[in-house]
Design a protein around this motif. Structure first.
Motif, PDB file in Angstrom:
ATOM      1  N   ALA A 136      30.976   5.891 -23.031  1.00  0.00           N
ATOM      2  CA  ALA A 136      31.138   5.005 -21.872  1.00  0.00           C
ATOM      3  C   ALA A 136      30.870   3.557 -22.254  1.00  0.00           C
ATOM      4  CB  ALA A 136      30.210   5.447 -20.747  1.00  0.00           C
ATOM      5  N   VAL A 137      29.838   3.317 -23.062  1.00  0.00           N
ATOM      6  CA  VAL A 137      29.524   1.955 -23.513  1.00  0.00           C
ATOM      7  C   VAL A 137      30.645   1.419 -24.397  1.00  0.00           C
ATOM      8  CG1 VAL A 137      27.960   0.573 -24.932  1.00  0.00           C
ATOM      9  CG2 VAL A 137      27.028   2.244 -23.319  1.00  0.00           C
ATOM     10  N   LEU A 138      31.144   2.266 -25.316  1.00  0.00           N
ATOM     11  CA  LEU A 138      32.238   1.856 -26.200  1.00  0.00           C
ATOM     12  C   LEU A 138      33.484   1.494 -25.408  1.00  0.00           C
ATOM     13  CD1 LEU A 138      33.492   1.559 -29.025  1.00  0.00           C
ATOM     14  CD2 LEU A 138      34.011   4.008 -28.973  1.00  0.00           C
ATOM     15  N   VAL A 139      33.834   2.326 -24.448  1.00  0.00           N
ATOM     16  CA  VAL A 139      35.005   2.060 -23.606  1.00  0.00           C
ATOM     17  C   VAL A 139      34.798   0.787 -22.793  1.00  0.00           C
ATOM     18  CG1 VAL A 139      36.350   2.935 -21.654  1.00  0.00           C
ATOM     19  CG2 VAL A 139      35.700   4.477 -23.492  1.00  0.00           C
ATOM     20  N   SER A 140      33.575   0.542 -22.337  1.00  0.00           N
ATOM     21  CA  SER A 140      33.272  -0.675 -21.581  1.00  0.00           C
ATOM     22  C   SER A 140      33.506  -1.917 -22.422  1.00  0.00           C
ATOM     23  CB  SER A 140      31.819  -0.648 -21.094  1.00  0.00           C
ATOM     24  OG  SER A 140      31.564   0.473 -20.300  1.00  0.00           O
ATOM     25  N   ILE A 141      33.084  -1.858 -23.684  1.00  0.00           N
ATOM     26  CA  ILE A 141      33.270  -3.012 -24.586  1.00  0.00           C
ATOM     27  C   ILE A 141      34.753  -3.262 -24.846  1.00  0.00           C
ATOM     28  CG2 ILE A 141      32.853  -3.862 -26.922  1.00  0.00           C
ATOM     29  CD1 ILE A 141      30.182  -2.347 -26.849  1.00  0.00           C
ATOM     30  N   VAL A 142      35.501  -2.195 -25.112  1.00  0.00           N
ATOM     31  CA  VAL A 142      36.945  -2.334 -25.360  1.00  0.00           C
ATOM     32  C   VAL A 142      37.649  -2.875 -24.123  1.00  0.00           C
ATOM     33  CG1 VAL A 142      39.063  -1.072 -25.897  1.00  0.00           C
ATOM     34  CG2 VAL A 142      36.961  -0.520 -27.111  1.00  0.00           C
ATOM     35  N   TYR A 143      37.258  -2.369 -22.942  1.00  0.00           N
ATOM     36  CA  TYR A 143      37.870  -2.865 -21.701  1.00  0.00           C
ATOM     37  C   TYR A 143      37.515  -4.333 -21.472  1.00  0.00           C
ATOM     38  CZ  TYR A 143      39.129  -3.268 -16.781  1.00  0.00           C
ATOM     39  OH  TYR A 143      39.677  -3.680 -15.588  1.00  0.00           O
ATOM     40  N   ALA A 144      36.286  -4.726 -21.821  1.00  0.00           N
ATOM     41  CA  ALA A 144      35.882  -6.128 -21.691  1.00  0.00           C
ATOM     42  C   ALA A 144      36.710  -7.018 -22.613  1.00  0.00           C
ATOM     43  CB  ALA A 144      34.397  -6.269 -22.009  1.00  0.00           C
ATOM     44  N   LYS A 203      22.558  14.673  -7.878  1.00  0.00           N
ATOM     45  CA  LYS A 203      22.940  16.085  -7.958  1.00  0.00           C
ATOM     46  C   LYS A 203      24.377  16.263  -8.431  1.00  0.00           C
ATOM     47  CE  LYS A 203      19.812  17.525  -4.242  1.00  0.00           C
ATOM     48  NZ  LYS A 203      19.745  18.042  -2.843  1.00  0.00           N
ATOM     49  N   ALA A 204      25.204  15.229  -8.216  1.00  0.00           N
ATOM     50  CA  ALA A 204      26.618  15.338  -8.579  1.00  0.00           C
ATOM     51  C   ALA A 204      26.842  15.246 -10.083  1.00  0.00           C
ATOM     52  CB  ALA A 204      27.426  14.247  -7.870  1.00  0.00           C
ATOM     53  N   ILE A 205      25.830  14.741 -10.826  1.00  0.00           N
ATOM     54  CA  ILE A 205      25.986  14.583 -12.270  1.00  0.00           C
ATOM     55  C   ILE A 205      25.331  15.745 -12.996  1.00  0.00           C
ATOM     56  CG2 ILE A 205      25.517  13.103 -14.249  1.00  0.00           C
ATOM     57  CD1 ILE A 205      25.373  10.755 -12.406  1.00  0.00           C
ATOM     58  N   SER A 206      26.082  16.363 -13.874  1.00  0.00           N
ATOM     59  CA  SER A 206      25.540  17.451 -14.688  1.00  0.00           C
ATOM     60  C   SER A 206      26.180  17.370 -16.072  1.00  0.00           C
ATOM     61  CB  SER A 206      25.836  18.813 -14.032  1.00  0.00           C
ATOM     62  OG  SER A 206      25.332  19.854 -14.819  1.00  0.00           O
ATOM     63  N   LEU A 207      25.617  16.493 -16.913  1.00  0.00           N
ATOM     64  CA  LEU A 207      26.203  16.245 -18.224  1.00  0.00           C
ATOM     65  C   LEU A 207      25.694  17.205 -19.297  1.00  0.00           C
ATOM     66  CD1 LEU A 207      26.093  12.331 -18.226  1.00  0.00           C
ATOM     67  CD2 LEU A 207      27.906  13.845 -17.406  1.00  0.00           C
ATOM     68  N   GLY A 208      24.543  17.811 -19.056  1.00  0.00           N
ATOM     69  CA  GLY A 208      24.002  18.789 -20.005  1.00  0.00           C
ATOM     70  C   GLY A 208      23.670  18.180 -21.356  1.00  0.00           C
ATOM     71  N   ASP A 209      24.012  18.895 -22.425  1.00  0.00           N
ATOM     72  CA  ASP A 209      23.692  18.445 -23.786  1.00  0.00           C
ATOM     73  C   ASP A 209      24.558  17.274 -24.244  1.00  0.00           C
ATOM     74  OD1 ASP A 209      21.867  20.502 -23.852  1.00  0.00           O
ATOM     75  OD2 ASP A 209      23.250  21.918 -24.815  1.00  0.00           O
ATOM     76  N   LYS A 210      25.632  16.987 -23.512  1.00  0.00           N
ATOM     77  CA  LYS A 210      26.557  15.925 -23.904  1.00  0.00           C
ATOM     78  C   LYS A 210      26.164  14.562 -23.342  1.00  0.00           C
ATOM     79  CE  LYS A 210      30.499  19.128 -23.970  1.00  0.00           C
ATOM     80  NZ  LYS A 210      31.834  19.404 -23.383  1.00  0.00           N
ATOM     81  N   ALA A 211      25.019  14.467 -22.691  1.00  0.00           N
ATOM     82  CA  ALA A 211      24.639  13.239 -21.988  1.00  0.00           C
ATOM     83  C   ALA A 211      24.641  12.016 -22.905  1.00  0.00           C
ATOM     84  CB  ALA A 211      23.269  13.420 -21.336  1.00  0.00           C
ATOM     85  N   VAL A 212      23.989  12.116 -24.061  1.00  0.00           N
ATOM     86  CA  VAL A 212      23.887  10.981 -24.982  1.00  0.00           C
ATOM     87  C   VAL A 212      25.272  10.595 -25.505  1.00  0.00           C
ATOM     88  CG1 VAL A 212      22.931  10.176 -27.169  1.00  0.00           C
ATOM     89  CG2 VAL A 212      21.545  11.615 -25.659  1.00  0.00           C
ATOM     90  N   LEU A 213      26.077  11.589 -25.881  1.00  0.00           N
ATOM     91  CA  LEU A 213      27.427  11.324 -26.384  1.00  0.00           C
ATOM     92  C   LEU A 213      28.282  10.647 -25.320  1.00  0.00           C
ATOM     93  CD1 LEU A 213      29.636  11.661 -28.533  1.00  0.00           C
ATOM     94  CD2 LEU A 213      30.088  13.940 -27.594  1.00  0.00           C
ATOM     95  N   ILE A 214      28.185  11.115 -24.081  1.00  0.00           N
ATOM     96  CA  ILE A 214      28.982  10.551 -22.992  1.00  0.00           C
ATOM     97  C   ILE A 214      28.570   9.110 -22.707  1.00  0.00           C
ATOM     98  CG2 ILE A 214      29.351  10.699 -20.491  1.00  0.00           C
ATOM     99  CD1 ILE A 214      29.420  13.736 -20.815  1.00  0.00           C
ATOM    100  N   VAL A 215      27.274   8.820 -22.766  1.00  0.00           N
ATOM    101  CA  VAL A 215      26.795   7.452 -22.547  1.00  0.00           C
ATOM    102  C   VAL A 215      27.325   6.527 -23.644  1.00  0.00           C
ATOM    103  CG1 VAL A 215      24.751   5.978 -22.528  1.00  0.00           C
ATOM    104  CG2 VAL A 215      24.736   8.123 -21.257  1.00  0.00           C
TER     105      VAL A 215
END
Length: 385
Positions: A272-280, A257-269
Protein backbone atom coordinates in the motif's frame (compact mmCIF):
# COMPACT_ATOMS: atom_id res chain seq x y z
CA UNK A 1 23.29 20.43 -8.05
CA UNK A 2 20.06 18.46 -8.47
CA UNK A 3 20.12 17.41 -4.81
CA UNK A 4 20.81 20.97 -3.59
CA UNK A 5 17.92 22.43 -5.61
CA UNK A 6 15.63 19.60 -4.54
CA UNK A 7 16.41 20.08 -0.83
CA UNK A 8 16.03 23.85 -1.16
CA UNK A 9 12.61 23.56 -2.84
CA UNK A 10 11.48 20.96 -0.28
CA UNK A 11 12.57 23.18 2.60
CA UNK A 12 10.69 26.14 1.12
CA UNK A 13 7.52 24.04 0.81
CA UNK A 14 7.49 23.07 4.46
CA UNK A 15 8.72 26.44 5.72
CA UNK A 16 5.46 28.16 4.78
CA UNK A 17 2.92 27.51 7.53
CA UNK A 18 -0.06 27.93 5.21
CA UNK A 19 1.37 25.42 2.77
CA UNK A 20 2.15 23.05 5.62
CA UNK A 21 -1.44 23.36 6.82
CA UNK A 22 -2.81 22.63 3.33
CA UNK A 23 -0.41 19.83 2.47
CA UNK A 24 -0.34 17.86 5.72
CA UNK A 25 -2.83 18.83 8.41
CA UNK A 26 -5.85 19.62 6.25
CA UNK A 27 -5.87 16.21 4.47
CA UNK A 28 -5.43 14.43 7.80
CA UNK A 29 -8.33 16.37 9.35
CA UNK A 30 -10.53 15.75 6.31
CA UNK A 31 -9.83 12.04 6.26
CA UNK A 32 -10.34 11.74 10.01
CA UNK A 33 -13.78 13.25 9.55
CA UNK A 34 -14.54 10.82 6.72
CA UNK A 35 -13.40 7.87 8.83
CA UNK A 36 -15.75 8.70 11.70
CA UNK A 37 -18.56 9.50 9.26
CA UNK A 38 -18.34 6.04 7.70
CA UNK A 39 -18.05 4.46 11.14
CA UNK A 40 -21.29 6.20 12.13
CA UNK A 41 -22.96 5.25 8.85
CA UNK A 42 -22.36 1.50 9.21
CA UNK A 43 -23.17 1.35 12.92
CA UNK A 44 -26.84 0.45 12.12
CA UNK A 45 -27.95 2.36 15.19
CA UNK A 46 -26.17 0.01 17.54
CA UNK A 47 -26.17 1.52 21.04
CA UNK A 48 -28.69 4.22 20.10
CA UNK A 49 -31.80 4.91 22.17
CA UNK A 50 -35.10 5.54 20.39
CA UNK A 51 -38.51 6.92 21.23
CA UNK A 52 -41.60 5.48 19.54
CA UNK A 53 -44.91 7.36 19.73
CA UNK A 54 -48.06 5.24 20.19
CA UNK A 55 -51.73 5.80 21.02
CA UNK A 56 -52.74 6.29 24.64
CA UNK A 57 -54.85 3.11 24.36
CA UNK A 58 -52.03 1.16 22.74
CA UNK A 59 -52.73 -2.59 22.70
CA UNK A 60 -50.99 -4.28 25.62
CA UNK A 61 -50.18 -7.49 23.73
CA UNK A 62 -48.33 -5.53 21.06
CA UNK A 63 -46.63 -3.49 23.78
CA UNK A 64 -45.41 -6.73 25.34
CA UNK A 65 -43.62 -7.53 22.07
CA UNK A 66 -41.42 -4.48 22.74
CA UNK A 67 -40.56 -5.47 26.32
CA UNK A 68 -37.38 -7.27 25.31
CA UNK A 69 -36.07 -4.26 23.37
CA UNK A 70 -34.35 -2.06 25.93
CA UNK A 71 -33.36 0.80 23.63
CA UNK A 72 -36.93 1.64 22.53
CA UNK A 73 -39.12 3.79 24.77
CA UNK A 74 -42.86 3.86 24.05
CA UNK A 75 -44.29 7.38 24.31
CA UNK A 76 -48.08 7.31 24.68
CA UNK A 77 -49.96 10.30 23.28
CA UNK A 78 -53.39 11.13 21.87
CA UNK A 79 -51.79 12.22 18.58
CA UNK A 80 -48.61 10.18 17.87
CA UNK A 81 -48.10 11.73 14.43
CA UNK A 82 -48.04 15.24 15.89
CA UNK A 83 -45.44 14.19 18.46
CA UNK A 84 -43.30 12.86 15.59
CA UNK A 85 -43.65 16.09 13.61
CA UNK A 86 -42.52 18.09 16.64
CA UNK A 87 -39.34 16.02 16.76
CA UNK A 88 -39.86 14.52 20.22
CA UNK A 89 -39.79 10.95 18.87
CA UNK A 90 -38.16 9.21 15.90
CA UNK A 91 -41.21 7.27 14.64
CA UNK A 92 -44.89 6.65 15.36
CA UNK A 93 -46.88 3.40 15.48
CA UNK A 94 -50.66 3.53 15.09
CA UNK A 95 -52.93 0.48 15.43
CA UNK A 96 -56.50 0.00 14.24
CA UNK A 97 -59.28 0.60 16.73
CA UNK A 98 -60.15 -2.67 18.52
CA UNK A 99 -56.90 -4.18 17.23
CA UNK A 100 -56.93 -7.17 19.62
CA UNK A 101 -60.59 -7.95 18.92
CA UNK A 102 -59.98 -8.06 15.18
CA UNK A 103 -56.99 -10.37 15.64
CA UNK A 104 -58.97 -12.73 17.90
CA UNK A 105 -61.92 -12.81 15.47
CA UNK A 106 -59.66 -13.50 12.49
CA UNK A 107 -60.40 -10.12 10.91
CA UNK A 108 -57.81 -8.08 9.06
CA UNK A 109 -56.19 -5.36 11.15
CA UNK A 110 -53.95 -2.53 10.00
CA UNK A 111 -50.73 -1.26 11.52
CA UNK A 112 -49.36 2.11 10.40
CA UNK A 113 -45.70 3.02 10.87
CA UNK A 114 -44.90 6.69 10.36
CA UNK A 115 -41.28 7.76 10.00
CA UNK A 116 -38.89 10.13 8.30
CA UNK A 117 -36.79 8.52 5.58
CA UNK A 118 -34.41 11.52 5.64
CA UNK A 119 -33.47 10.74 9.24
CA UNK A 120 -31.00 7.92 9.93
CA UNK A 121 -32.35 7.31 13.44
CA UNK A 122 -35.94 7.24 12.17
CA UNK A 123 -35.00 4.75 9.44
CA UNK A 124 -33.19 2.54 11.95
CA UNK A 125 -36.18 2.61 14.32
CA UNK A 126 -38.60 1.79 11.50
CA UNK A 127 -36.50 -1.24 10.60
CA UNK A 128 -36.46 -2.45 14.21
CA UNK A 129 -40.25 -1.96 14.58
CA UNK A 130 -40.92 -3.90 11.35
CA UNK A 131 -38.80 -6.80 12.61
CA UNK A 132 -40.63 -6.87 15.95
CA UNK A 133 -44.03 -6.80 14.24
CA UNK A 134 -42.95 -9.56 11.83
CA UNK A 135 -42.06 -11.78 14.79
CA UNK A 136 -45.38 -10.94 16.47
CA UNK A 137 -47.22 -11.76 13.23
CA UNK A 138 -45.54 -15.19 13.00
CA UNK A 139 -46.54 -15.87 16.59
CA UNK A 140 -50.22 -15.10 15.82
CA UNK A 141 -50.14 -17.33 12.71
CA UNK A 142 -48.54 -20.15 14.68
CA UNK A 143 -51.23 -19.92 17.40
CA UNK A 144 -54.01 -19.97 14.80
CA UNK A 145 -52.58 -23.01 13.06
CA UNK A 146 -52.19 -24.91 16.32
CA UNK A 147 -55.77 -24.00 17.30
CA UNK A 148 -56.97 -25.61 14.06
CA UNK A 149 -54.84 -28.71 14.59
CA UNK A 150 -52.29 -27.81 11.93
CA UNK A 151 -48.54 -27.69 12.20
CA UNK A 152 -46.82 -24.30 11.83
CA UNK A 153 -44.54 -25.90 9.22
CA UNK A 154 -47.52 -25.91 6.82
CA UNK A 155 -47.04 -22.17 6.33
CA UNK A 156 -43.29 -22.59 5.85
CA UNK A 157 -42.69 -25.46 3.40
CA UNK A 158 -39.01 -24.56 2.94
CA UNK A 159 -36.39 -22.22 4.36
CA UNK A 160 -33.98 -20.04 2.44
CA UNK A 161 -30.32 -19.98 3.43
CA UNK A 162 -27.97 -17.36 2.02
CA UNK A 163 -24.25 -17.95 1.80
CA UNK A 164 -21.56 -15.47 0.78
CA UNK A 165 -18.75 -16.43 -1.58
CA UNK A 166 -16.35 -14.48 0.62
CA UNK A 167 -16.17 -14.86 4.38
CA UNK A 168 -15.16 -11.21 4.73
CA UNK A 169 -17.17 -8.69 6.74
CA UNK A 170 -19.75 -6.97 4.45
CA UNK A 171 -18.44 -3.60 5.61
CA UNK A 172 -15.07 -4.40 4.00
CA UNK A 173 -16.46 -3.24 0.63
CA UNK A 174 -17.22 0.16 2.14
CA UNK A 175 -13.73 0.33 3.60
CA UNK A 176 -12.30 -0.70 0.21
CA UNK A 177 -13.91 2.40 -1.25
CA UNK A 178 -13.04 4.69 1.68
CA UNK A 179 -9.27 4.07 1.89
CA UNK A 180 -8.44 4.67 -1.83
CA UNK A 181 -10.61 7.79 -1.88
CA UNK A 182 -8.90 9.08 1.26
CA UNK A 183 -5.49 8.37 -0.24
CA UNK A 184 -6.21 9.88 -3.67
CA UNK A 185 -7.72 13.06 -2.23
CA UNK A 186 -4.95 13.43 0.37
CA UNK A 187 -2.18 13.12 -2.23
CA UNK A 188 -3.96 15.54 -4.57
CA UNK A 189 -4.67 18.10 -1.84
CA UNK A 190 -1.13 17.76 -0.47
CA UNK A 191 0.76 18.02 -3.76
CA UNK A 192 -1.54 20.63 -5.35
CA UNK A 193 -0.32 23.76 -3.49
CA UNK A 194 3.33 22.76 -3.93
CA UNK A 195 2.86 22.21 -7.68
CA UNK A 196 1.08 25.54 -8.15
CA UNK A 197 3.74 27.45 -6.21
CA UNK A 198 6.79 25.86 -7.88
CA UNK A 199 5.84 26.76 -11.45
CA UNK A 200 2.86 29.13 -11.70
CA UNK A 201 3.92 30.80 -8.45
CA UNK A 202 7.43 31.45 -9.79
CA UNK A 203 5.95 33.04 -12.92
CA UNK A 204 3.49 35.14 -10.92
CA UNK A 205 6.24 36.41 -8.57
CA UNK A 206 8.52 37.18 -11.56
CA UNK A 207 11.28 34.95 -10.16
CA UNK A 208 11.22 32.35 -12.94
CA UNK A 209 13.33 34.55 -15.27
CA UNK A 210 16.03 34.97 -12.65
CA UNK A 211 15.96 31.25 -11.95
CA UNK A 212 16.43 30.40 -15.62
CA UNK A 213 19.43 32.75 -15.85
CA UNK A 214 21.38 30.60 -13.39
CA UNK A 215 23.90 28.12 -14.87
CA UNK A 216 21.59 25.20 -14.27
CA UNK A 217 19.96 23.16 -17.00
CA UNK A 218 16.22 23.49 -17.35
CA UNK A 219 15.91 19.72 -17.20
CA UNK A 220 17.65 19.75 -13.80
CA UNK A 221 15.31 22.48 -12.53
CA UNK A 222 12.29 20.60 -13.83
CA UNK A 223 13.38 17.30 -12.28
CA UNK A 224 14.11 18.88 -8.89
CA UNK A 225 10.72 20.61 -8.80
CA UNK A 226 8.96 17.41 -9.87
CA UNK A 227 10.76 15.46 -7.16
CA UNK A 228 9.64 18.05 -4.62
CA UNK A 229 5.99 17.73 -5.66
CA UNK A 230 6.20 13.93 -5.64
CA UNK A 231 7.86 13.95 -2.20
CA UNK A 232 5.25 16.25 -0.69
CA UNK A 233 2.46 14.11 -2.17
CA UNK A 234 4.09 10.90 -0.92
CA UNK A 235 4.60 12.27 2.60
CA UNK A 236 1.01 13.51 2.75
CA UNK A 237 -0.35 10.19 1.47
CA UNK A 238 1.72 8.06 3.84
CA UNK A 239 0.94 10.23 6.88
CA UNK A 240 -2.76 10.17 6.06
CA UNK A 241 -2.67 6.41 5.51
CA UNK A 242 -0.90 5.84 8.84
CA UNK A 243 -3.21 8.19 10.76
CA UNK A 244 -6.36 6.64 9.30
CA UNK A 245 -5.02 3.12 9.99
CA UNK A 246 -4.41 4.02 13.64
CA UNK A 247 -7.84 5.66 13.93
CA UNK A 248 -9.60 2.65 12.46
CA UNK A 249 -7.65 0.29 14.71
CA UNK A 250 -7.96 2.27 17.96
CA UNK A 251 -11.04 4.50 17.67
CA UNK A 252 -13.58 2.51 15.65
CA UNK A 253 -15.38 -0.78 16.13
CA UNK A 254 -17.32 -1.53 12.96
CA UNK A 255 -14.56 -0.50 10.54
CA UNK A 256 -11.99 -2.42 12.60
CA UNK A 257 -14.10 -5.59 12.39
CA UNK A 258 -14.23 -5.23 8.61
CA UNK A 259 -10.45 -5.70 8.29
CA UNK A 260 -9.00 -9.18 8.52
CA UNK A 261 -5.55 -9.22 6.93
CA UNK A 262 -4.14 -12.12 8.96
CA UNK A 263 -0.49 -13.02 8.36
CA UNK A 264 -0.33 -10.79 5.27
CA UNK A 265 -0.78 -7.55 7.24
CA UNK A 266 2.85 -6.37 7.02
CA UNK A 267 3.14 -7.29 3.32
CA UNK A 268 -0.13 -5.52 2.49
CA UNK A 269 0.96 -2.36 4.34
CA UNK A 270 4.29 -2.33 2.43
CA UNK A 271 2.49 -2.76 -0.90
CA UNK A 272 0.00 0.00 0.00
CA UNK A 273 2.85 2.41 0.83
CA UNK A 274 4.66 1.52 -2.42
CA UNK A 275 1.52 2.06 -4.48
CA UNK A 276 0.94 5.37 -2.67
CA UNK A 277 4.41 6.60 -3.63
CA UNK A 278 3.99 5.56 -7.28
CA UNK A 279 0.56 7.22 -7.41
CA UNK A 280 2.06 10.38 -5.87
CA UNK A 281 4.69 10.40 -8.64
CA UNK A 282 1.97 10.06 -11.28
CA UNK A 283 -0.05 12.85 -9.66
CA UNK A 284 3.07 15.05 -9.46
CA UNK A 285 3.62 14.77 -13.22
CA UNK A 286 -0.01 15.63 -13.91
CA UNK A 287 -0.05 18.60 -11.53
CA UNK A 288 3.29 19.79 -12.88
CA UNK A 289 1.79 20.10 -16.37
CA UNK A 290 -1.24 22.04 -15.07
CA UNK A 291 1.06 24.39 -13.14
CA UNK A 292 3.28 25.05 -16.16
CA UNK A 293 0.17 25.84 -18.24
CA UNK A 294 -1.12 28.30 -15.64
CA UNK A 295 0.20 31.86 -15.63
CA UNK A 296 -0.84 32.45 -12.02
CA UNK A 297 -1.41 30.28 -8.95
CA UNK A 298 -5.16 30.83 -9.24
CA UNK A 299 -5.18 29.74 -12.88
CA UNK A 300 -3.05 26.71 -12.07
CA UNK A 301 -5.44 25.69 -9.30
CA UNK A 302 -8.34 26.02 -11.74
CA UNK A 303 -6.61 23.53 -14.03
CA UNK A 304 -5.66 21.13 -11.23
CA UNK A 305 -9.09 21.01 -9.53
CA UNK A 306 -10.66 18.74 -12.20
CA UNK A 307 -7.62 16.45 -11.90
CA UNK A 308 -8.27 15.91 -8.19
CA UNK A 309 -11.98 15.43 -8.84
CA UNK A 310 -11.19 12.45 -11.08
CA UNK A 311 -10.77 10.35 -7.93
CA UNK A 312 -14.54 10.41 -7.41
CA UNK A 313 -15.38 8.47 -10.58
CA UNK A 314 -13.48 5.23 -9.85
CA UNK A 315 -15.22 5.05 -6.47
CA UNK A 316 -18.60 5.27 -8.22
CA UNK A 317 -17.66 2.77 -10.95
CA UNK A 318 -16.13 0.15 -8.64
CA UNK A 319 -18.75 0.44 -5.88
CA UNK A 320 -20.93 -2.25 -7.49
CA UNK A 321 -18.12 -4.52 -8.70
CA UNK A 322 -17.09 -7.48 -6.57
CA UNK A 323 -13.43 -8.08 -5.79
CA UNK A 324 -13.56 -11.34 -7.80
CA UNK A 325 -14.95 -9.47 -10.84
CA UNK A 326 -11.97 -7.14 -11.24
CA UNK A 327 -10.18 -7.67 -14.56
CA UNK A 328 -7.09 -6.42 -16.41
CA UNK A 329 -8.54 -3.09 -17.49
CA UNK A 330 -9.33 -2.13 -13.90
CA UNK A 331 -5.61 -2.33 -13.10
CA UNK A 332 -4.39 -0.82 -16.37
CA UNK A 333 -6.27 2.49 -16.14
CA UNK A 334 -4.51 5.10 -13.97
CA UNK A 335 -6.40 6.35 -10.88
CA UNK A 336 -8.90 3.50 -11.24
CA UNK A 337 -6.11 1.00 -10.63
CA UNK A 338 -5.38 2.60 -7.26
CA UNK A 339 -8.95 1.85 -6.16
CA UNK A 340 -8.89 -1.64 -7.68
CA UNK A 341 -5.61 -2.70 -6.11
CA UNK A 342 -6.39 -1.28 -2.67
CA UNK A 343 -9.78 -2.97 -2.83
CA UNK A 344 -8.01 -6.30 -3.24
CA UNK A 345 -5.59 -5.49 -0.43
CA UNK A 346 -8.41 -4.59 1.97
CA UNK A 347 -9.92 -8.02 1.30
CA UNK A 348 -6.53 -9.59 2.04
CA UNK A 349 -5.82 -10.54 -1.60
CA UNK A 350 -2.24 -10.13 -2.85
CA UNK A 351 -2.12 -10.65 -6.62
CA UNK A 352 1.38 -9.86 -7.90
CA UNK A 353 0.25 -9.67 -11.53
CA UNK A 354 -2.22 -6.93 -10.64
CA UNK A 355 0.41 -5.12 -8.57
CA UNK A 356 2.88 -5.12 -11.48
CA UNK A 357 0.22 -3.93 -13.96
CA UNK A 358 -0.85 -1.13 -11.60
CA UNK A 359 2.69 0.12 -10.95
CA UNK A 360 3.69 -0.18 -14.62
CA UNK A 361 0.57 1.68 -15.75
CA UNK A 362 1.20 4.56 -13.34
CA UNK A 363 4.89 4.75 -14.21
CA UNK A 364 4.19 4.85 -17.96
CA UNK A 365 1.57 7.57 -17.50
CA UNK A 366 3.94 9.45 -15.20
CA UNK A 367 6.70 9.37 -17.83
CA UNK A 368 4.32 10.54 -20.58
CA UNK A 369 3.12 13.54 -18.53
CA UNK A 370 6.69 14.29 -17.42
CA UNK A 371 7.82 14.40 -21.07
CA UNK A 372 4.92 16.74 -21.89
CA UNK A 373 5.93 18.95 -18.96
CA UNK A 374 9.55 18.94 -20.09
CA UNK A 375 8.58 19.97 -23.63
CA UNK A 376 6.52 22.85 -22.24
CA UNK A 377 9.22 23.90 -19.75
CA UNK A 378 11.87 24.10 -22.49
CA UNK A 379 9.79 26.70 -24.35
CA UNK A 380 9.89 30.32 -23.12
CA UNK A 381 6.24 30.71 -24.09
CA UNK A 382 5.18 28.59 -21.12
CA UNK A 383 7.75 29.56 -18.50
CA UNK A 384 7.84 33.34 -19.01
CA UNK A 385 4.96 35.46 -17.78
Amino acid sequence: MLLKIYLKELKDCFRDRRTLLLTVFLPVIMMTGLTFFYEKMISDGEGENYKLAVNESFDQQVANAFNGVKNIELVRDADPEKVLQEGDVQAALILDANFSSKIENGEKATVTIIGDSFSQKSSNLNSIVRNILAIYEKKIISERLQANGMKPAVMEPFTIEEKEVSNQNPNASLLAMLIPMILAIAIGVGAGPAASDLFAGEKEKKTMEALLMTPVKRSTLLLSKWLTIATVGSITGIITLVVVAFEINLLTENLKKAISLGDKAVLIVIIAVLVSIVYAMFTASLLMVTSILGKTIKESQSYSTPVMMLAVFPAMILAGIGVNELSFQHFAIPIMNLFSLLKELVFGIVNYDHIVVTIASNLISMIVFFIVGRILFLKDKWVMN
